[in-house]
Write an enzyme that holds these catalytic residues in place. Structure first.
Site, PDB file in Angstrom:
ATOM      1  N   THR A  12      -1.995  10.684   4.174  1.00 23.22           N
ATOM      2  CA  THR A  12      -2.504  11.778   3.338  1.00 23.22           C
ATOM      3  C   THR A  12      -3.934  12.150   3.673  1.00 23.22           C
ATOM      4  O   THR A  12      -4.316  13.320   3.621  1.00 23.22           O
ATOM      5  CB  THR A  12      -2.393  11.388   1.850  1.00 23.22           C
ATOM      6  OG1 THR A  12      -1.013  11.171   1.528  1.00 23.22           O
ATOM      7  CG2 THR A  12      -2.937  12.479   0.953  1.00 23.22           C
ATOM      8  N   ASP A  55       3.206  10.054   9.204  1.00 21.10           N
ATOM      9  CA  ASP A  55       3.382   9.654   7.812  1.00 21.10           C
ATOM     10  C   ASP A  55       3.656   8.156   7.818  1.00 21.10           C
ATOM     11  O   ASP A  55       4.426   7.659   8.652  1.00 21.10           O
ATOM     12  CB  ASP A  55       4.562  10.415   7.208  1.00 21.10           C
ATOM     13  CG  ASP A  55       4.709  10.167   5.710  1.00 21.10           C
ATOM     14  OD1 ASP A  55       5.011   9.011   5.347  1.00 21.10           O
ATOM     15  OD2 ASP A  55       4.537  11.109   4.932  1.00 21.10           O
ATOM     16  N   SER A  56       3.047   7.415   6.899  1.00 25.09           N
ATOM     17  CA  SER A  56       3.156   5.959   6.991  1.00 25.09           C
ATOM     18  C   SER A  56       4.578   5.460   6.761  1.00 25.09           C
ATOM     19  O   SER A  56       4.921   4.342   7.163  1.00 25.09           O
ATOM     20  CB  SER A  56       2.197   5.279   6.006  1.00 25.09           C
ATOM     21  OG  SER A  56       2.627   5.426   4.674  1.00 25.09           O
ATOM     22  N   SER A  57       5.433   6.255   6.142  1.00 26.16           N
ATOM     23  CA  SER A  57       6.825   5.837   5.961  1.00 26.16           C
ATOM     24  C   SER A  57       7.576   5.804   7.287  1.00 26.16           C
ATOM     25  O   SER A  57       8.666   5.221   7.372  1.00 26.16           O
ATOM     26  CB  SER A  57       7.544   6.753   4.968  1.00 26.16           C
ATOM     27  OG  SER A  57       7.542   8.087   5.429  1.00 26.16           O
ATOM     28  N   THR A  87      -0.772   5.569   2.367  1.00 29.68           N
ATOM     29  CA  THR A  87      -0.729   4.517   1.350  1.00 29.68           C
ATOM     30  C   THR A  87       0.634   3.855   1.208  1.00 29.68           C
ATOM     31  O   THR A  87       0.726   2.700   0.807  1.00 29.68           O
ATOM     32  CB  THR A  87      -1.143   5.071  -0.023  1.00 29.68           C
ATOM     33  OG1 THR A  87      -0.257   6.139  -0.398  1.00 29.68           O
ATOM     34  CG2 THR A  87      -2.579   5.586   0.005  1.00 29.68           C
ATOM     35  N   ASP A  88       1.718   4.570   1.551  1.00 29.16           N
ATOM     36  CA  ASP A  88       3.048   4.045   1.252  1.00 29.16           C
ATOM     37  C   ASP A  88       3.320   2.704   1.916  1.00 29.16           C
ATOM     38  O   ASP A  88       3.931   1.822   1.309  1.00 29.16           O
ATOM     39  CB  ASP A  88       4.128   5.053   1.665  1.00 29.16           C
ATOM     40  CG  ASP A  88       4.233   6.214   0.695  1.00 29.16           C
ATOM     41  OD1 ASP A  88       3.663   6.114  -0.413  1.00 29.16           O
ATOM     42  OD2 ASP A  88       4.874   7.219   1.040  1.00 29.16           O
ATOM     43  N   THR A 157      -0.621  -4.832  -2.736  1.00 31.05           N
ATOM     44  CA  THR A 157       0.605  -4.072  -2.889  1.00 31.05           C
ATOM     45  C   THR A 157       0.284  -2.735  -3.533  1.00 31.05           C
ATOM     46  O   THR A 157      -0.682  -2.633  -4.300  1.00 31.05           O
ATOM     47  CB  THR A 157       1.642  -4.849  -3.733  1.00 31.05           C
ATOM     48  OG1 THR A 157       2.903  -4.185  -3.687  1.00 31.05           O
ATOM     49  CG2 THR A 157       1.199  -4.979  -5.181  1.00 31.05           C
ATOM     50  N   ARG A 233      14.851 -10.715  -3.336  1.00 27.40           N
ATOM     51  CA  ARG A 233      13.918 -10.338  -4.406  1.00 27.40           C
ATOM     52  C   ARG A 233      14.607 -10.654  -5.732  1.00 27.40           C
ATOM     53  O   ARG A 233      15.437  -9.900  -6.225  1.00 27.40           O
ATOM     54  CB  ARG A 233      13.550  -8.862  -4.325  1.00 27.40           C
ATOM     55  CG  ARG A 233      12.770  -8.492  -3.077  1.00 27.40           C
ATOM     56  CD  ARG A 233      12.300  -7.041  -3.136  1.00 27.40           C
ATOM     57  NE  ARG A 233      11.314  -6.830  -4.192  1.00 27.40           N
ATOM     58  CZ  ARG A 233      11.407  -5.894  -5.128  1.00 27.40           C
ATOM     59  NH1 ARG A 233      12.442  -5.080  -5.166  1.00 27.40           N
ATOM     60  NH2 ARG A 233      10.466  -5.769  -6.033  1.00 27.40           N
ATOM     61  N   GLN A 267      10.611 -10.160  -8.090  1.00 32.52           N
ATOM     62  CA  GLN A 267      10.430  -8.740  -8.342  1.00 32.52           C
ATOM     63  C   GLN A 267       9.200  -8.484  -9.212  1.00 32.52           C
ATOM     64  O   GLN A 267       8.695  -7.358  -9.253  1.00 32.52           O
ATOM     65  CB  GLN A 267      11.674  -8.166  -9.027  1.00 32.52           C
ATOM     66  CG  GLN A 267      12.916  -8.189  -8.170  1.00 32.52           C
ATOM     67  CD  GLN A 267      14.143  -7.676  -8.888  1.00 32.52           C
ATOM     68  OE1 GLN A 267      14.048  -6.820  -9.764  1.00 32.52           O
ATOM     69  NE2 GLN A 267      15.305  -8.186  -8.518  1.00 32.52           N
TER      70      GLN A 267
END
Length: 332
Positions: A12, A55-57, A87-88, A157, A233, A267
């Site tokens: 971003t 994009d970090s994804s 940030t993702d 996180t 998880r 989780q």
């Protein structure tokens, strides 16, 4: 004045608002950078490298290796490094680099923003100024600088989509608080001597999020012969269904027979997995699972990816997974 290398990867912070959304704008990001924050040159002698724009994804282990190689290549020339990142998946990248760059004696600071730098209300300016100043200090590890705090990268996180306070470090105190002055709270080093670039990661890991009424039959088609590790998880301190047709214990037995590492994380963001506390956890131990302790999912995943790439022996992988290598877990 210290020399700092600013590595741009996208996200971003490198976007421009266009129409209904935002888009990566690799052509103009550096112009916007110095237009919006001309005083950066007062903090450090800055050099910028546009390593990639994504994009970090869309980032993966190949990008983590590019980052590690870039830092290794320029390690002797600069006193610190700042990585602009979306940030993702920032916490994944920061965790991965913490395992891949050993004997790190200089700060490697990730930062980004919730709004593009070109936006009038952007948090980019504040985060970037803070990150560059932190990169001139005495930290010797990978960190994430966001919203007036510096967090250990492998303890971080993403906790919010819409707040400027996007990141947290649930089980470890910030490395620094940023106010009128920067207050160093934790200064640690992990190893000494020449920097070692060990950035290599395996994709033979599967993450399973348990939920009520999870049908174990859906896991029968999971190709365990192509996996070497599974992260579960679980609920709370390491619980999941162990009774009736929804019991996951037969799946754990399949993993055990296939030589697949099974690691349990929670989780819940805060506190630690304790497989000895409840019946389900003790059953997991009896069926070959190991505890992820208080590691974040991001740290547990990238740590296993790292260990699988460097060790072929399951016993060794399980041993090192449960030890703190670079401050990613609290040893009891």
């Amino acid at each position: 004045m210290k020399k700092i290398l600013l590595i741009q990867t996208g996200g971003t912070i490198a976007m421009n608002a266009k129409g209904a959304g935002v888009e990566l704008d690799p052509e103009s990001w550096s112009k916007v950078l110095y237009k919006e924050i001309p005083e950066l040159s007062e903090i450090a002698e800055l050099t910028t490298i546009p390593l990639f724009f994504e994009d970090s994804s869309d980032l993966n282990a190949s990008h983590w290796k590019k980052l590690a190689n870039c830092i290794q290549e320029h390690y002797e020339q600069y006193q610190g490094f700042v990585i602009l990142h979306g940030t993702d998946t920032m916490a994944y990248s920061a965790s991965a680099l913490s395992f891949g760059l050993r004997n790190l004696a200089k700060p490697v600071i990730f930062t980004g923003s919730q709004l593009p730098m070109s936006s009038i209300r952007s948090d980019a300016r504040r985060n970037l100024v803070n990150a560059i100043e932190l990169a001139t200090m005495n930290f010797q590890e990978v960190g994430i600088c966001f919203n007036d705090a510096l967090y250990r990268g492998n303890r971080s996180t993403k906790m919010s989509i819409g707040d400027f306070d996007a990141f947290g470090s649930p089980n470890f105190s910030p490395l620094a608080d940023i106010g009128i002055k920067i207050k160093e709270k934790v200064l640690e080093s992990f190893g000494a001597g020449e920097l070692k670039n060990l950035a290599d990661y395996s994709d033979e890991v599967f993450v399973l999020t348990v939920h009520p009424n999870l049908n174990p039959a859906l896991l029968e088609s999971l190709p365990l012969e192509r996996l070497r590790a599974v992260i579960i998880r679980a609920f709370g301190s390491g619980n999941f269904c162990i009774k009736g047709p929804n019991s996951l214990l037969p799946f754990l037995d399949r993993c055990l027979d296939a030589g697949v590492v099974v690691a349990v994380v929670s989780q819940a963001d805060y506190d630690s997995v304790d497989l000895s506390q409840y019946t389900a956890g003790r059953a997991a131990l009896d069926h070959g699972a190991i505890s992820g302790n208080d590691m974040t999912l991001e740290a547990a995943l990238t740590k296993l990816m790292f260990l699988l790439a460097h060790y072929g022996n399951k016993t060794e992988i399980e041993k090192y997974f449960q030890q703190s290598l670079v401050g990613e877990l609290t040893e009891k």
